[in-house]
Design an enzyme around this catalytic site. Sequence first.
Site, PDB file in Angstrom:
ATOM      1  N   ASP A 233      53.298  73.119  62.841  1.00  0.00           N
ATOM      2  CA  ASP A 233      52.697  74.435  62.621  1.00  0.00           C
ATOM      3  C   ASP A 233      52.938  74.823  61.169  1.00  0.00           C
ATOM      4  O   ASP A 233      53.662  74.129  60.435  1.00  0.00           O
ATOM      5  CB  ASP A 233      53.275  75.492  63.571  1.00  0.00           C
ATOM      6  CG  ASP A 233      52.215  76.509  63.997  1.00  0.00           C
ATOM      7  OD1 ASP A 233      51.469  76.983  63.101  1.00  0.00           O
ATOM      8  OD2 ASP A 233      52.121  76.832  65.195  1.00  0.00           O
ATOM      9  N   HIS A 271      38.910  76.145  69.083  1.00  0.00           N
ATOM     10  CA  HIS A 271      37.929  77.230  69.220  1.00  0.00           C
ATOM     11  C   HIS A 271      38.087  78.308  68.136  1.00  0.00           C
ATOM     12  O   HIS A 271      37.227  79.168  67.994  1.00  0.00           O
ATOM     13  CB  HIS A 271      37.954  77.841  70.625  1.00  0.00           C
ATOM     14  CG  HIS A 271      39.184  78.597  70.985  1.00  0.00           C
ATOM     15  ND1 HIS A 271      39.357  79.161  72.218  1.00  0.00           N
ATOM     16  CD2 HIS A 271      40.310  78.881  70.302  1.00  0.00           C
ATOM     17  CE1 HIS A 271      40.531  79.768  72.273  1.00  0.00           C
ATOM     18  NE2 HIS A 271      41.117  79.612  71.126  1.00  0.00           N
TER      19      HIS A 271
END
Length: 365
Positions: A233, A271
């Site tokens: 991350d 998405h």
Amino acid sequence: MAAQTQTKAVPTDAELLKAQADLWRHSLYYLTSMALKCAVELGIPAAIHRLGGGTTLPDLISTLSLPASKQSYLHRLMRLLATSGIFTTDNTTNVETYRLTPVSFLLVDDIPADNHTSQTALVLAATSRHCLEASLGLANWFKKEVASPSSPFEEVHGAALFDESMTRLCEESDRLFNQALAAHDNFGIGIVLQECRGLFEGVQSLTDCCGGDGTTAAAIVKAFPHIKCTVLDLPRVIDTISKDSAINFIGGDMFKFIPPAQAVLLKLVLHHWSDEDCIKILSQCKKAIPSREEGGKIIVIDIVVGPASGTILEAQLLMDIAMMVNTRGRQRDENDWRSIVMKAGFSECKIVKMLGARGVFEIYP
């Protein structure tokens, strides 16, 4: 020859009356969202849970320490939310009792269950001032002709979600949005591990892209102790979390480098991004894994629009508009997914299982 005049169908009086009621409903849907926000802020789902799963209005007023004079107003709020499926009512006795439904069960914190992740932050983020103001700018956004359009959220606020610019705009809201993202992303991993166990069997190492605090990776390691998990991350995320010794945490940018592993997991990541950016991310994933013969694959868990119907399809389409308003991403149907996968140079995209509004699929090099 004179053109034939087409006969236009004129709605009946009954149809027009129903149409007007439907317009009321569609125009006022936001009040259901605001009523839900109110219920979460008051702590109504948690209160009902503490009271044994069912309660009357007087008991609810007392538990929440609300003025007794607000009981009739609370009844009106609860009546709408019960009609909307957030709560349910029990009228078998003389006193009306309100109970939790599966929807409001998701709004109770601190339930010790592997498959329960409270979604209160998601509700509060989705109904926040920043998201509502972004949606109010949608028409103006459509009228602008630009080569690479930013989202309405970016145009209205001059900041992007999950970016340092959002921290500068409002640190408290940025914290809420990240809590909502974690709740959204971590929900359902236990169900995936139960329903799609074969997906992880034989996998020796896995990189969880945008894995946040490692909740998903920890669940995988608990179910499959032999899998060596790495969480990737952004440094601003990795630097603020408590590390788990069983998981390797790396701060970095998935657009530039993904730590090598036999499998890469993209759980509700793509998405948020445009097709072009998804192809870049998937291309980096392809570099990180071995050949198919050596077990290399990408595991994607994301919304797949259709072929569902009813509330599931409506939820998928609403999430698509939420992506359009608040990010530069989109929700995709099966053909859309296959298209970006093939453009990224993979040979196969196989849907393993549909779980609610999302799909679980494997991508092979």
